[in-house]
Design a protein around this motif. Structure first.
Motif, mmCIF file in Angstrom:
data_model
loop_
_atom_site.group_PDB
_atom_site.id
_atom_site.type_symbol
_atom_site.label_atom_id
_atom_site.label_comp_id
_atom_site.label_asym_id
_atom_site.label_seq_id
_atom_site.Cartn_x
_atom_site.Cartn_y
_atom_site.Cartn_z
ATOM 1 N N ILE A 143 22.520 23.946 -40.129
ATOM 2 C CA ILE A 143 22.591 22.363 -40.554
ATOM 3 C C ILE A 143 22.118 21.791 -39.088
ATOM 4 O O ILE A 143 22.190 22.608 -38.005
ATOM 5 C CB ILE A 143 23.741 21.842 -40.839
ATOM 6 C CG1 ILE A 143 24.968 22.015 -39.858
ATOM 7 C CG2 ILE A 143 24.194 22.564 -42.276
ATOM 8 C CD1 ILE A 143 26.370 21.591 -40.184
ATOM 9 N N LYS A 144 21.733 20.572 -39.177
ATOM 10 C CA LYS A 144 21.517 19.774 -37.859
ATOM 11 C C LYS A 144 22.909 19.436 -37.298
ATOM 12 O O LYS A 144 23.871 18.886 -37.971
ATOM 13 C CB LYS A 144 20.689 18.470 -38.246
ATOM 14 C CG LYS A 144 20.008 17.822 -37.124
ATOM 15 C CD LYS A 144 19.313 16.411 -37.305
ATOM 16 C CE LYS A 144 18.752 15.959 -36.276
ATOM 17 N NZ LYS A 144 17.749 14.788 -36.497
ATOM 18 N N TYR A 145 23.048 19.456 -36.120
ATOM 19 C CA TYR A 145 24.175 19.201 -35.339
ATOM 20 C C TYR A 145 24.286 17.550 -35.396
ATOM 21 O O TYR A 145 23.496 16.672 -35.113
ATOM 22 C CB TYR A 145 23.931 19.392 -33.884
ATOM 23 C CG TYR A 145 25.278 18.980 -32.958
ATOM 24 C CD1 TYR A 145 26.297 19.684 -33.211
ATOM 25 C CD2 TYR A 145 25.103 17.898 -32.098
ATOM 26 C CE1 TYR A 145 27.599 19.374 -32.335
ATOM 27 C CE2 TYR A 145 26.292 17.779 -31.596
ATOM 28 C CZ TYR A 145 27.344 18.134 -31.542
ATOM 29 O OH TYR A 145 28.501 17.930 -30.787
ATOM 30 N N GLN A 146 25.681 17.174 -35.811
ATOM 31 C CA GLN A 146 26.053 15.913 -35.851
ATOM 32 C C GLN A 146 27.423 15.586 -35.269
ATOM 33 O O GLN A 146 28.412 16.577 -35.853
ATOM 34 C CB GLN A 146 25.832 15.213 -37.273
ATOM 35 C CG GLN A 146 26.195 13.643 -37.364
ATOM 36 C CD GLN A 146 25.758 13.330 -38.641
ATOM 37 O OE1 GLN A 146 25.654 14.113 -39.561
ATOM 38 N NE2 GLN A 146 26.083 11.938 -39.018
ATOM 39 N N PRO A 147 27.784 14.804 -34.445
ATOM 40 C CA PRO A 147 29.283 15.025 -33.752
ATOM 41 C C PRO A 147 29.944 14.287 -34.802
ATOM 42 O O PRO A 147 29.624 13.330 -35.623
ATOM 43 C CB PRO A 147 29.001 14.094 -32.534
ATOM 44 C CG PRO A 147 27.757 13.011 -32.663
ATOM 45 C CD PRO A 147 26.614 14.171 -33.634
ATOM 46 N N ALA A 148 31.325 14.760 -34.742
ATOM 47 C CA ALA A 148 32.278 14.264 -35.881
ATOM 48 C C ALA A 148 32.631 12.837 -35.358
ATOM 49 O O ALA A 148 32.644 12.228 -34.168
ATOM 50 C CB ALA A 148 33.388 15.033 -35.718
#
Length: 440
Positions: free
Chosen positions: A196-201
């Motif tokens: 998946i594409k990195y996305q911060p929480a």
């Protein structure tokens, strides 16, 4: 089966081909059955090439991901050519057939040049998909002892640990942690693997309450102690859980003394009251025990036999109404009522306390005339058939003794509406006033 009428202004575009005879060739496009539809599948053509049709005739049966829909002809015409056959799929607004009019030459039917170019320009451009390198998944997971967790700020969750062991990720420091306090989340591992594409929480919220500057605090009105006491007095008190009566016990005391002196017994006042309560219970409740003190329980101690009566406490069973149990759907016996008798107190006789001023004046005149006051006549004792029965026909003017009979139990106010409790207390009062009835 749904029916759809293709509109010529939307689904059909007029055009010409280069044959000798002039023919009005119309392109029949894939109709959009819903706003979200992007493509459809031709399930079956109902009209063959070269056949004529009328407006409203079903040209084909279209199949979408939701249903099968009949597509009707917008106007009269001839099916010149089928571009897409049965079972073929096409995007919305792409040509699926060519229509002509009656009498047109169908020997050399071609797609109009401007139609093909316009269709090519109107065709949606598909963005090139970025190929994501799929990680190599080994058949057997890694042993958890091979992991170096000494540099972790937070322990791994079971889901993260399963992914790490499954993909043999030994270097946990290479995973970019986005969780609170530096915790590695499941999304961080999937982003590290390229799935998946990195996305911060999102930032964690410690409280659901609004900011302090937006909180409106309630203002308490200041009141002095006098206002609080006034409000407290206005509160309605709870209804009492008892009923009581004042009873004169001179006759009972006299009968007890007579029996103990003649028969050399040691009967206490509480024995008489217990027997009076048992007799009153038999008069009130039909299911009361028939024994002399059945349903009445009291304690006897040394103070019970003293000359001055100190009072007593009696438990009265089978008098309180039964309670309904919703779980077992049955009635259960309630807790017994408590009959408390106070200690005896001397009170003035009613004859002396209710003397009028005229009586006092007559006595004073008689005294001045030399009359002697009459002495009090003693009460007569009558014995009948071996039973000690006292004749209380002649009343004494000496101070009498009274006790308070208090019957209590149940919820506040409940005993006030209990008719049996009121009748029971009246009967106890009767037997205490007339103790000779208990010797029969």
């Amino acid at each position: 089966m749904h029916r759809f009428l293709a509109r010529s202004t939307k689904a059909c575009v007029a055009g010409f081909h280069t044959s000798a005879s002039r023919a009005a060739i119309t392109r029949f496009n894939m109709p959009a059955m819903s706003p979200t539809m992007t493509e459809g599948t031709i399930h079956e053509w109902k009209v063959k090439e070269g056949e004529s049709f009328s407006a409203g005739d079903v040209l084909l049966e279209l199949e979408t991901d939701k249903a099968q829909i009949d597509v009707e002809a917008p106007e009269d015409g001839v099916l010149a050519k089928i571009v897409l056959g049965n079972g073929e799929k096409a995007a919305v607004n792409s040509p699926i057939a060519l229509l002509a009019e009656e009498g047109d030459d169908l020997s050399n039917v071609e797609m109009p040049a401007e139609e093909s170019t316009s269709a090519a320009t109107e065709a949606p451009k598909e963005e090139p998909k970025q190929e994501v390198a799929k990680p190599v998944v080994l058949s057997e997971p890694m042993d958890h002892h091979d992991l170096d967790t000494s540099k972790l700020k937070k322990p791994l969750s079971p889901a993260v640990l399963c992914l790490v062991l499954k993909h043999h990720i030994k270097d946990l420091s290479a995973i970019k942690a986005s969780g609170p306090g530096g915790r590695i989340l499941k999304g961080d591992v999937l982003a590290h693997l390229g799935l998946i594409k990195y996305q911060p929480a999102p930032k964690p919220t410690t409280s659901a309450a609004p900011p302090r500057d937006q909180i409106v605090f309630a203002k308490c009105e200041k009141k002095d102690i006098g206002e609080f006491l006034a409000e407290a007095k206005e509160e309605k008190p709870l209804p009492p859980n008892y009923i009581s009566k004042q009873v004169t016990v001179d006759n009972l005391f006299a009968l007890r003394q007579q029996l103990n002196s003649q028969n050399r017994t040691n009967v206490s006042v509480n024995d008489f009251i217990a027997k009076a309560a048992a007799r009153a219970l038999q008069d009130t409740v039909s299911k009361a025990p028939a024994s002399s003190t059945g349903g009445i329980v009291h304690n006897t101690n040394a103070t019970t036999f003293s000359e001055s009566y100190k009072g007593g406490s009696f438990k009265v069973f089978n008098l309180a109404p039964p309670t309904y149990d919703f779980i077992t759907d049955s009635y259960e016996s309630s807790k017994p009522y408590q009959l408390n008798v106070s200690s005896s107190k001397p009170v003035s006789s009613g004859n002396t306390s209710t003397k009028s001023s005229d009586d006092d004046m007559l006595d004073l005149i008689g005294f001045l005339a030399g009359e002697q006051p009459q002495k009090e006549q003693p009460r007569a004792v009558r014995l009948t058939g071996g039973d000690a029965r006292i004749d209380f026909s002649k009343q004494s003017k000496a101070p009498s003794h009274q006790v308070e009979l208090k019957l209590q139990g149940g919820a506040p106010g409940k005993i006030l509406n209990d008719q049996n409790a009121s009748v029971f207390l009246d009967r106890v009062e009767y037997y205490v006033r007339n103790p000779s009835e208990l010797t029969v």
